[in-house]
Design a protein around this motif. Structure first.
Motif, mmCIF file in Angstrom:
data_model
loop_
_atom_site.group_PDB
_atom_site.id
_atom_site.type_symbol
_atom_site.label_atom_id
_atom_site.label_comp_id
_atom_site.label_asym_id
_atom_site.label_seq_id
_atom_site.Cartn_x
_atom_site.Cartn_y
_atom_site.Cartn_z
ATOM 1 N N ILE A 164 -78.603 -66.772 43.647
ATOM 2 C CA ILE A 164 -79.878 -67.102 43.025
ATOM 3 C C ILE A 164 -79.691 -67.402 41.549
ATOM 4 C CG2 ILE A 164 -81.295 -65.801 44.661
ATOM 5 C CD1 ILE A 164 -81.385 -63.494 42.721
ATOM 6 N N ALA A 165 -80.460 -68.379 41.063
ATOM 7 C CA ALA A 165 -80.486 -68.685 39.640
ATOM 8 C C ALA A 165 -81.521 -67.805 38.964
ATOM 9 C CB ALA A 165 -80.819 -70.156 39.422
ATOM 10 N N LEU A 166 -81.137 -67.222 37.837
ATOM 11 C CA LEU A 166 -82.013 -66.321 37.096
ATOM 12 C C LEU A 166 -82.120 -66.779 35.650
ATOM 13 C CD1 LEU A 166 -80.508 -62.915 38.315
ATOM 14 C CD2 LEU A 166 -82.536 -64.063 39.234
ATOM 15 N N GLN A 167 -83.209 -66.407 35.023
ATOM 16 C CA GLN A 167 -83.331 -66.614 33.583
ATOM 17 C C GLN A 167 -84.122 -65.473 32.970
ATOM 18 O OE1 GLN A 167 -85.572 -69.960 31.504
ATOM 19 N NE2 GLN A 167 -83.464 -70.543 31.074
ATOM 20 N N GLU A 168 -83.728 -65.099 31.761
ATOM 21 C CA GLU A 168 -84.462 -64.062 31.049
ATOM 22 C C GLU A 168 -85.837 -64.593 30.637
ATOM 23 O OE1 GLU A 168 -82.097 -62.787 27.784
ATOM 24 O OE2 GLU A 168 -80.629 -61.739 29.035
ATOM 25 N N VAL A 169 -86.874 -63.791 30.888
ATOM 26 C CA VAL A 169 -88.241 -64.183 30.558
ATOM 27 C C VAL A 169 -88.899 -63.071 29.745
ATOM 28 C CG1 VAL A 169 -88.516 -65.654 32.587
ATOM 29 C CG2 VAL A 169 -89.115 -63.226 32.742
ATOM 30 N N PRO A 181 -87.270 -53.569 36.255
ATOM 31 C CA PRO A 181 -85.989 -52.993 35.847
ATOM 32 C C PRO A 181 -85.192 -53.912 34.936
ATOM 33 C CG PRO A 181 -85.844 -53.805 38.084
ATOM 34 C CD PRO A 181 -87.273 -53.950 37.681
ATOM 35 N N THR A 182 -85.450 -55.220 35.009
ATOM 36 C CA THR A 182 -84.805 -56.202 34.141
ATOM 37 C C THR A 182 -85.850 -57.254 33.782
ATOM 38 O OG1 THR A 182 -84.119 -57.803 35.843
ATOM 39 C CG2 THR A 182 -82.676 -55.899 35.464
ATOM 40 N N ASN A 183 -85.439 -58.210 32.951
ATOM 41 C CA ASN A 183 -86.306 -59.358 32.669
ATOM 42 C C ASN A 183 -85.704 -60.633 33.252
ATOM 43 O OD1 ASN A 183 -84.125 -59.668 30.934
ATOM 44 N ND2 ASN A 183 -85.371 -60.371 29.214
ATOM 45 N N LEU A 184 -84.914 -60.493 34.326
ATOM 46 C CA LEU A 184 -84.239 -61.631 34.964
ATOM 47 C C LEU A 184 -85.101 -62.148 36.102
ATOM 48 C CD1 LEU A 184 -80.597 -60.241 35.049
ATOM 49 C CD2 LEU A 184 -81.539 -61.952 33.476
ATOM 50 N N ALA A 185 -85.702 -63.327 35.899
ATOM 51 C CA ALA A 185 -86.631 -63.904 36.864
ATOM 52 C C ALA A 185 -85.948 -64.937 37.737
ATOM 53 C CB ALA A 185 -87.800 -64.547 36.131
ATOM 54 N N LEU A 186 -86.357 -64.986 39.007
ATOM 55 C CA LEU A 186 -85.934 -66.052 39.906
ATOM 56 C C LEU A 186 -86.662 -67.328 39.503
ATOM 57 C CD1 LEU A 186 -85.711 -63.274 41.601
ATOM 58 C CD2 LEU A 186 -85.556 -64.781 43.580
ATOM 59 N N ILE A 187 -85.923 -68.425 39.377
ATOM 60 C CA ILE A 187 -86.528 -69.629 38.821
ATOM 61 C C ILE A 187 -86.581 -70.812 39.782
ATOM 62 C CG2 ILE A 187 -85.928 -68.973 36.466
ATOM 63 C CD1 ILE A 187 -83.641 -71.041 36.611
ATOM 64 N N GLY A 188 -86.220 -70.607 41.056
ATOM 65 C CA GLY A 188 -86.473 -71.676 42.019
ATOM 66 C C GLY A 188 -85.271 -72.465 42.466
ATOM 67 N N MET A 189 -84.049 -71.996 42.197
ATOM 68 C CA MET A 189 -82.837 -72.610 42.712
ATOM 69 C C MET A 189 -82.027 -71.526 43.419
ATOM 70 S SD MET A 189 -83.778 -73.868 39.641
ATOM 71 C CE MET A 189 -84.337 -75.450 39.009
ATOM 72 N N ASP A 219 -79.125 -55.864 55.009
ATOM 73 C CA ASP A 219 -78.134 -55.988 56.088
ATOM 74 C C ASP A 219 -76.695 -55.937 55.567
ATOM 75 O OD1 ASP A 219 -80.081 -56.139 58.008
ATOM 76 O OD2 ASP A 219 -80.078 -58.334 58.139
ATOM 77 N N GLY A 220 -76.537 -55.659 54.277
ATOM 78 C CA GLY A 220 -75.201 -55.501 53.713
ATOM 79 C C GLY A 220 -74.575 -56.766 53.158
ATOM 80 N N GLN A 221 -75.342 -57.869 53.090
ATOM 81 C CA GLN A 221 -74.812 -59.106 52.519
ATOM 82 C C GLN A 221 -74.784 -59.013 50.993
ATOM 83 O OE1 GLN A 221 -73.703 -61.976 54.123
ATOM 84 N NE2 GLN A 221 -73.872 -60.849 56.060
ATOM 85 N N ASP A 222 -73.726 -59.532 50.392
ATOM 86 C CA ASP A 222 -73.665 -59.626 48.937
ATOM 87 C C ASP A 222 -74.487 -60.828 48.475
ATOM 88 O OD1 ASP A 222 -72.027 -57.416 48.616
ATOM 89 O OD2 ASP A 222 -70.186 -58.600 48.814
ATOM 90 N N ILE A 223 -75.240 -60.637 47.395
ATOM 91 C CA ILE A 223 -76.068 -61.705 46.828
ATOM 92 C C ILE A 223 -75.586 -61.980 45.410
ATOM 93 C CG2 ILE A 223 -78.392 -62.485 46.325
ATOM 94 C CD1 ILE A 223 -77.903 -61.868 49.287
ATOM 95 N N ASP A 224 -75.119 -63.178 45.182
ATOM 96 C CA ASP A 224 -74.629 -63.584 43.867
ATOM 97 C C ASP A 224 -75.807 -63.960 42.971
ATOM 98 O OD1 ASP A 224 -72.757 -64.289 41.897
ATOM 99 O OD2 ASP A 224 -72.743 -66.383 42.553
ATOM 100 N N SER A 225 -75.571 -63.927 41.667
ATOM 101 C CA SER A 225 -76.585 -64.417 40.727
ATOM 102 C C SER A 225 -75.908 -65.166 39.594
ATOM 103 C CB SER A 225 -77.423 -63.261 40.169
ATOM 104 O OG SER A 225 -76.668 -62.464 39.268
ATOM 105 N N GLN A 226 -76.628 -66.098 39.032
ATOM 106 C CA GLN A 226 -76.142 -66.862 37.897
ATOM 107 C C GLN A 226 -77.269 -66.967 36.884
ATOM 108 O OE1 GLN A 226 -72.973 -68.032 37.824
ATOM 109 N NE2 GLN A 226 -73.148 -68.826 35.764
ATOM 110 N N VAL A 227 -77.046 -66.457 35.680
ATOM 111 C CA VAL A 227 -78.061 -66.540 34.632
ATOM 112 C C VAL A 227 -77.990 -67.925 33.999
ATOM 113 C CG1 VAL A 227 -78.911 -65.595 32.458
ATOM 114 C CG2 VAL A 227 -77.987 -64.062 34.216
ATOM 115 N N VAL A 228 -79.099 -68.620 34.055
ATOM 116 C CA VAL A 228 -79.186 -69.980 33.528
ATOM 117 C C VAL A 228 -79.446 -69.919 32.028
ATOM 118 C CG1 VAL A 228 -80.557 -72.092 33.546
ATOM 119 C CG2 VAL A 228 -79.965 -70.964 35.700
ATOM 120 N N HIS A 229 -78.632 -70.629 31.276
ATOM 121 C CA HIS A 229 -78.810 -70.703 29.829
ATOM 122 C C HIS A 229 -79.417 -72.056 29.470
ATOM 123 C CE1 HIS A 229 -76.663 -66.949 29.301
ATOM 124 N NE2 HIS A 229 -75.709 -67.410 30.088
ATOM 125 N N GLY A 230 -80.085 -72.119 28.356
ATOM 126 C CA GLY A 230 -80.833 -73.327 28.032
ATOM 127 C C GLY A 230 -82.207 -73.257 28.673
#
Length: 357
Positions: free
Chosen positions: A131-136, A164-172, A206-217
């Motif tokens: 999931i793509a994340l961005q600080e909001v 718990p964080t300010n990392l929002a899902l942004i739609g990618m 179900d035990g799947q790992d979920i990756d994240s990427q913080v989008v900059h810009g």
């Protein structure tokens, strides 16, 4: 890897503009929002793209994108019908995706940095999703992800009271095909929709790992008129602008101006960039076009002061008034009234409207 590009939805927050067309075709810097998503997918190496269509704007979207060859991609159209949630839209692409991983991209989003890092990060591991994340600044208004130090998602929370964080899902998103099993196992939310956050949380459970990427810009969801205007400002600030059209010798053109080769700036007009002026448009005598304005194709402006605005196109604006911070639909006809009205109007004007200022 394939791409799934969502272009349904009602666009209710962009009415009246979306009464007559899909929100994904509203232009930003004279390019439909949907084209930015196509370019991001292609830049990430994804050329097989399924475009999810809703009830509105099917013909217009297919007319614009065609088979994708003009963009260097291969497009397949998938009809969702009623908008029953993002997870429902993803599920509609099951046959198209097959056994491949895929990116799901919300077609009304624009971001500066693209999705290449998100895709590469997913491909480098063994994940059920990414999931793509961005600080909001206002995480209570978003779906929020809690992540560990390695960037793995530990929990998803929809609009939390105590985030718990300010990392929002942004739609990618990036998914393995296992997500389709998760979608089949979730129930509609209180909104009556199948939520993609519920499907991702099911993968986590179900035990799947979920990756994240913080989008900059910057990143913008172009769902409201003010979002379109801000996205227009951001894109104009970054894009390469080419002054190819005709400029009269006694016109004033300053700053970065994108002027199509068939567009004209006439005598005594003033254009101060960054500005985009599309094909067939005439900036007439006595007109001032100020920064962060995009004027769509086949429009005529005369005598008007306009800035920080988007004119979608095929419009005639002939008045001595002042227009600021405005979104004008296709075919708008704006002239002068007899009354001496206050200056500096703020407008959101639907297609084929006629106004007297």
């Amino acid at each position: 890897m394939k791409g799934v590009l969502l272009s349904g939805g009602t666009g209710s927050r962009l009415r009246p503009i979306t009464h007559t067309g899909p929100k994904q075709l509203v232009p930003v810097a004279n390019k439909p929002v949907l084209e930015y998503a196509i370019e991001d997918l292609k830049d990430a190496g994804i050329t097989e793209i399924g475009v999810i269509l809703g009830h509105k704007g099917r013909d217009e979207i297919q007319e614009l994108l065609g088979d994708g060859s003009s963009y260097g991609v291969d497009i397949t159209y998938i009809v969702q019908g009623n908008p029953l949630g993002l997870a429902h839209a993803a599920g509609c692409a099951k046959d198209f995706v097959g056994d491949d991983d895929f990116v799901m991209y919300l077609g009304d989003n624009i971001l500066k940095s693209g999705i290449t890092d998100l895709v590469h990060s997913f491909e480098a591991g063994d994940y059920g999703a990414g999931i793509a994340l961005q600080e909001v600044e206002d995480p209570q208004a978003f779906g929020i992800a809690d992540v560990d130090n390695a960037g793995n998602v530990t929990e998803l929370i929809e609009k939390p009271d105590d985030p718990p964080t300010n990392l929002a899902l942004i739609g990618m998103y990036v998914f393995s095909p296992i997500v389709f099993d998760a979608i089949e196992g979730i129930e509609p939310s209180w909104r009556g929709e199948l939520e993609i956050t519920d499907a991702i949380q099911s993968l986590l459970d179900d035990g799947q790992d979920i990756d994240s990427q913080v989008v900059h810009g910057w990143w913008k969801d172009t769902g409201r008129p003010e979002d379109i205007l801000e996205a227009n400002r951001l894109v104009l600030e970054d894009m390469q602008l080419n002054r190819d059209g005709q400029v009269a010798s006694d016109a004033t053109v300053e700053g970065r101006v994108d002027l199509d080769e068939t567009a004209t700036i006439e005598a005594d007009a003033v254009v101060r960039g960054p500005v985009s002026i599309a094909e067939g448009t005439v900036i007439g005598s006595g007109t001032y076009v100020g920064p962060y304005t995009s004027i769509g194709p086949n429009s005529t402006l005369e005598g008007i002061h306009i800035e920080n605005s988007v004119v979608i196109g095929e419009s005639t604006i002939q008045t001595s008034g002042q227009i600021v911070d405005s979104l004008l639909g296709r075919g708008a006809d704006i002239g002068s009234a007899d009354e001496d009205l206050p200056r500096g109007r703020r407008l959101v004007v639907g297609e084929n409207s006629q106004l007297k200022l």
